[in-house]
Scaffold this active site. Structure first.
Site, PDB file in Angstrom:
ATOM      1  N   ASP A  49      96.043  42.881  55.780  1.00 37.28           N
ATOM      2  CA  ASP A  49      95.353  42.948  54.497  1.00 37.28           C
ATOM      3  C   ASP A  49      95.712  44.242  53.774  1.00 37.28           C
ATOM      4  O   ASP A  49      95.950  44.250  52.556  1.00 37.28           O
ATOM      5  CB  ASP A  49      93.846  42.860  54.735  1.00 37.28           C
ATOM      6  CG  ASP A  49      93.045  43.021  53.460  1.00 37.28           C
ATOM      7  OD1 ASP A  49      93.135  42.141  52.598  1.00 37.28           O
ATOM      8  OD2 ASP A  49      92.330  44.035  53.328  1.00 37.28           O
ATOM      9  N   GLU A 121      97.902  37.018  56.539  1.00 43.01           N
ATOM     10  CA  GLU A 121      97.825  38.481  56.593  1.00 43.01           C
ATOM     11  C   GLU A 121      98.225  38.995  57.976  1.00 43.01           C
ATOM     12  O   GLU A 121      98.879  40.047  58.089  1.00 43.01           O
ATOM     13  CB  GLU A 121      96.420  38.935  56.231  1.00 43.01           C
ATOM     14  CG  GLU A 121      96.084  38.695  54.764  1.00 43.01           C
ATOM     15  CD  GLU A 121      94.669  39.077  54.388  1.00 43.01           C
ATOM     16  OE1 GLU A 121      94.421  39.292  53.189  1.00 43.01           O
ATOM     17  OE2 GLU A 121      93.810  39.161  55.297  1.00 43.01           O
TER      18      GLU A 121
END
Length: 229
Positions: A49, A121
């Site tokens: 992320d 991610e």
């Protein structure tokens, strides 16, 4: 570690040859299948992320050198939010190689937006851990591709945009109500109504509540801004 044929094919679709293939396997392992000897992808998702965010922030700065922070922030949010990550994941067939526990598999986990976004991610983090930031950056820019240049200059989240519209006119924040849920558990369809305190409303249907809320908010905002359209 030798990758299975399907995960090796996925690695080829990514365009990255892992020197530590166990990182890719971990990135694809959901917590429903984790064990002491088989760690899941949650820690990689946390890292990915941040890597994704840095790549996108830099790409947006380079794409529009005159944009203010206030203009860049909604574009950034549009590119890194869950829906976008999941869409990218679908484009490379990530759901097909997710390693899931039986319960998640039976409930349609391979198509769940949250699982796809988190795994996307995690894959970015796996590339970062395997080969460094430049390799992860190249992956993100390749996979997000035209989305970066095509992001709406006013890419505010529709729910946020509708709330700001309402607040500017002294109205209460919009209210969202689920009025129907249809389809099997592994592929539900939600119908949501977005409603203003003045009574105006719009509805939308989508495969996830958040998507339906966003679509309903967008439809209602368009109606309020263009009542004769």
């Amino acid at each position: 570690m030798k990758l299975s044929a399907d995960i090796a094919a996925f690695s080829n679709r990514l365009g990255h040859d892992f020197s530590r293939p166990e990182l890719l396997v971990r990135a694809l392992t959901h917590s429903s299948l984790s064990a002491p000897t088989r760690p899941d992808n949650q820690r990689l998702e946390f890292l990915g992320d941040r890597v994704l965010g840095l790549v996108m922030a830099e790409a947006l700065l380079e794409a529009d050198t005159g944009a203010t922070e206030g203009q860049l922030a909604p574009r950034f949010n549009a590119l890194v939010r869950r829906e976008t990550c999941a869409d990218v994941a679908r484009g490379i067939g990530l759901g097909d190689v997710l390693k899931l526990g039986r319960s998640e598999m039976m409930s349609g986990g391979r198509r769940k937006e949250a699982l796809l976004a988190d795994a996307m991610e995690a894959v970015i983090a796996a590339v970062y851990r395997d080969a460094g930031f430049e390799a992860a950056k190249a992956l993100v820019l390749r996979l997000w591709g035209a989305r970066i240049g095509a992001v709406d200059p006013d890419a505010r989240d529709p729910k946020t945009a509708l709330q700001e519209w309402a607040q500017a006119r002294g109205l209460h924040p919009p209210h969202y109500v689920e009025i129907a849920r249809e389809g099997p558990d592994h592929a539900p369809q939600f119908t949501i109504v977005a409603r203003l305190s003045t009574g105006e409303e719009a509805r939308a249907t989508a495969g996830a509540k958040r998507q339906a809320e966003q679509a309903a908010a967008k439809a209602l905002l368009q109606r309020m801004e263009n009542p004769d359209g």
